[in-house]
Design a protein around this motif. Structure first.
Motif, PDB file in Angstrom:
ATOM      1  N   SER A   1       0.821  -1.216   0.000  1.00 57.43           N
ATOM      2  CA  SER A   1       0.000   0.000   0.000  1.00 57.43           C
ATOM      3  C   SER A   1       0.852   1.263   0.000  1.00 57.43           C
ATOM      4  O   SER A   1       0.386   2.338  -0.386  1.00 57.43           O
ATOM      5  N   LEU A   2       2.109   1.149   0.440  1.00 59.38           N
ATOM      6  CA  LEU A   2       2.994   2.304   0.513  1.00 59.38           C
ATOM      7  C   LEU A   2       3.826   2.501  -0.752  1.00 59.38           C
ATOM      8  O   LEU A   2       4.573   3.466  -0.858  1.00 59.38           O
TER       9      LEU A   2
ATOM     10  N   ASN B   1      -0.860  -1.274  -4.925  1.00 58.36           N
ATOM     11  CA  ASN B   1      -0.938  -0.485  -3.698  1.00 58.36           C
ATOM     12  C   ASN B   1      -2.365  -0.263  -3.200  1.00 58.36           C
ATOM     13  O   ASN B   1      -2.571   0.407  -2.194  1.00 58.36           O
TER      14      ASN B   1
END
Length: 245
Positions: free
Chosen positions: A135-136, A142
């Motif tokens: 997700s980052l 992400n």
């Protein structure tokens, strides 16, 4: 029932993927490394999964499907049933219970549900760690963690919204409630599971101490929403006070 060799091989592939994805990241893991760790051939991996991305999608579905099942069970046996029994009325800005016994019952059931979800996420915290890492990143993966919004958002996929609305049409997700659910309900418990091992090493807490402390903190936060026989979904008076400052 004993698992077949095929079932065992498939589980080894998934276990190896979780281990390698959480250690090296999704992009940094090669299918050949998964095959070696799982003691299978690459051909067997592609027999069960179309691609490495298919493995990641399977992990997402596995985690969300089980979390969804637990949540829907809670919704049906508690919220919907209490509405049918006349013990709960959903108003635009609050959950109103007809007496103190009803709200106590609800709070007790919420805590049991929360503990169940917490233990489930802790059991599969290494999968959550993968989602958090992805997700980052600025990649097409992400959004995996935000798949949770399909379940809590205002969309056709939202079984929770449909189920409660069918029992009480006054129920609706406001923008404030959506933000609250993701950043103050989902993110804290996900973050706790993701950082559990690291925090435990730093704090020297035992499993029981760490789990108990988190659950007690959740009780305090959720308890702050209780006002008499209501659970506030929106504090209109507080908003008025803040707007006049």
């Amino acid at each position: 029932m004993l698992k077949t060799e095929q079932q065992q091989a498939r589980e080894r592939i998934l276990d190896a993927s979780v281990q390698l994805f959480s250690q090296k990241g999704y992009d940094g893991t090669r299918v050949s490394e998964i095959a070696e760790a799982a003691n299978v051939t690459k051909a067997l991996i592609y027999y069960y999964f179309k691609s490495k991305e298919d493995i990641l999608d399977h992990l997402v579905r596995f985690l969300l499907d089980n979390a969804t099942a637990m949540t829907m069970d809670f919704i049906h046996t508690n919220i919907v049933q209490m509405i049918k029994d006349g013990r709960l009325d959903i108003l635009p800005d609050r959950l109103h219970f007809n007496d103190n016994a009803a709200i106590r019952c609800f709070l007790e059931n919420v805590q049991v549900y929360f503990e169940k979800v917490l233990d489930y996420l802790l059991q599969y915290r290494h999968i959550l760690r993968i989602f958090m890492l992805e997700s980052l990143k600025d990649s097409k993966h992400n959004t995996k963690l935000f798949r949770l919004m399909d379940f809590f958002g205002d969309s056709e996929k939202n079984l929770l919204l449909k189920t409660i609305s069918a029992a009480d049409q006054d129920f609706n997700y406001t923008p404030e409630l959506l933000v609250f659910k993701f950043f103050y309900a989902i993110c804290p418990i996900v973050s706790f599971a993701v950082y559990y091992d690291d925090y435990q090493k730093m704090s020297n807490f035992s499993d029981d101490q760490l789990r108990t402390a988190f659950l007690q903190s959740s009780r305090i936060i959720f308890g702050s929403l209780v006002s008499g026989q209501d659970i506030l979904l929106k504090n209109n008076q507080l908003e008025k006070d803040l707007s006049h400052r």
